[in-house]
Write a protein that holds these residues in place. Structure first.
Motif, short mmCIF file in Angstrom:
data_model
loop_
_atom_site.label_atom_id
_atom_site.label_comp_id
_atom_site.label_asym_id
_atom_site.label_seq_id
_atom_site.Cartn_x
_atom_site.Cartn_y
_atom_site.Cartn_z
N SER A 27 16.14 33.01 10.84
CA SER A 27 15.77 33.01 12.26
C SER A 27 15.84 31.61 12.88
O SER A 27 15.97 31.48 14.09
CB SER A 27 14.37 33.60 12.44
OG SER A 27 13.42 32.82 11.73
N GLU A 28 15.77 30.58 12.08
CA GLU A 28 15.85 29.20 12.59
C GLU A 28 17.30 28.73 12.75
O GLU A 28 17.55 27.69 13.34
CB GLU A 28 15.11 28.24 11.65
CG GLU A 28 13.62 28.55 11.51
CD GLU A 28 12.89 28.44 12.83
OE1 GLU A 28 13.14 27.47 13.57
OE2 GLU A 28 12.06 29.33 13.11
N ASN A 29 18.25 29.47 12.23
CA ASN A 29 19.66 29.10 12.32
C ASN A 29 20.16 29.38 13.73
O ASN A 29 19.87 30.43 14.30
CB ASN A 29 20.47 29.91 11.30
CG ASN A 29 21.89 29.45 11.18
OD1 ASN A 29 22.60 29.30 12.17
ND2 ASN A 29 22.33 29.24 9.96
N PRO A 30 20.93 28.49 14.33
CA PRO A 30 21.44 28.71 15.69
C PRO A 30 22.34 29.95 15.81
O PRO A 30 22.46 30.51 16.88
CB PRO A 30 22.25 27.44 15.99
CG PRO A 30 21.98 26.48 14.91
CD PRO A 30 21.29 27.18 13.80
N LEU A 31 22.92 30.38 14.71
CA LEU A 31 23.79 31.56 14.76
C LEU A 31 22.99 32.87 14.77
O LEU A 31 23.56 33.94 14.98
CB LEU A 31 24.76 31.56 13.57
CG LEU A 31 25.83 30.48 13.60
CD1 LEU A 31 26.61 30.49 12.29
CD2 LEU A 31 26.75 30.67 14.78
N GLU A 33 21.05 34.11 16.94
CA GLU A 33 21.12 34.80 18.23
C GLU A 33 22.44 35.56 18.36
O GLU A 33 22.48 36.68 18.85
CB GLU A 33 20.98 33.79 19.37
CG GLU A 33 20.83 34.47 20.71
CD GLU A 33 20.53 33.46 21.81
OE1 GLU A 33 21.05 33.67 22.92
OE2 GLU A 33 19.78 32.50 21.57
N LYS A 34 23.53 34.96 17.88
CA LYS A 34 24.83 35.60 17.96
C LYS A 34 24.97 36.72 16.92
O LYS A 34 25.59 37.74 17.18
CB LYS A 34 25.94 34.56 17.74
CG LYS A 34 27.33 35.11 17.90
CD LYS A 34 28.38 34.02 17.79
CE LYS A 34 29.77 34.59 17.98
NZ LYS A 34 30.79 33.56 17.88
#
Length: 83
Positions: A27-31, A33-34
């Motif tokens: 959940s902390e990874n920027p991806l 959301e995508k």
């Protein structure tokens, strides 16, 4: 067993499985959301190393791969049982 993982935050008497969020899809990874869903593959009990894939009687028992989605995620995407 220690295979090089960091176990410093675990209780020494704790011997049950624990969850650690994956680096590449947490959940902390920027991806996140995508790509909000994580795919895990379940091993079919009707296949062993794909060598029994075309056995007719096993194909009757297990004709097609199945995708399983959490009911909350499925509802949010308009997916219904059988889709």
């Amino acid at each position: 067993m220690n295979y090089g993982q960091d176990l410093s935050s675990r209780d020494a008497d704790e011997h049950i499985v624990y969850f650690r969020e994956p680096d590449e899809c947490g959940s902390e990874n920027p991806l996140a959301e995508k790509y909000p869903l994580v795919y895990l593959q379940e091993h079919s009990r009707f296949r062993i190393h794909t060598q029994w894939f075309e056995v007719p009687v096993l194909r009757e028992l297990d004709p097609e791969p199945q995708g399983k989605v959490n009911s909350v995620d499925a509802e949010a995407r308009g997916v219904k049982d059988g889709d």
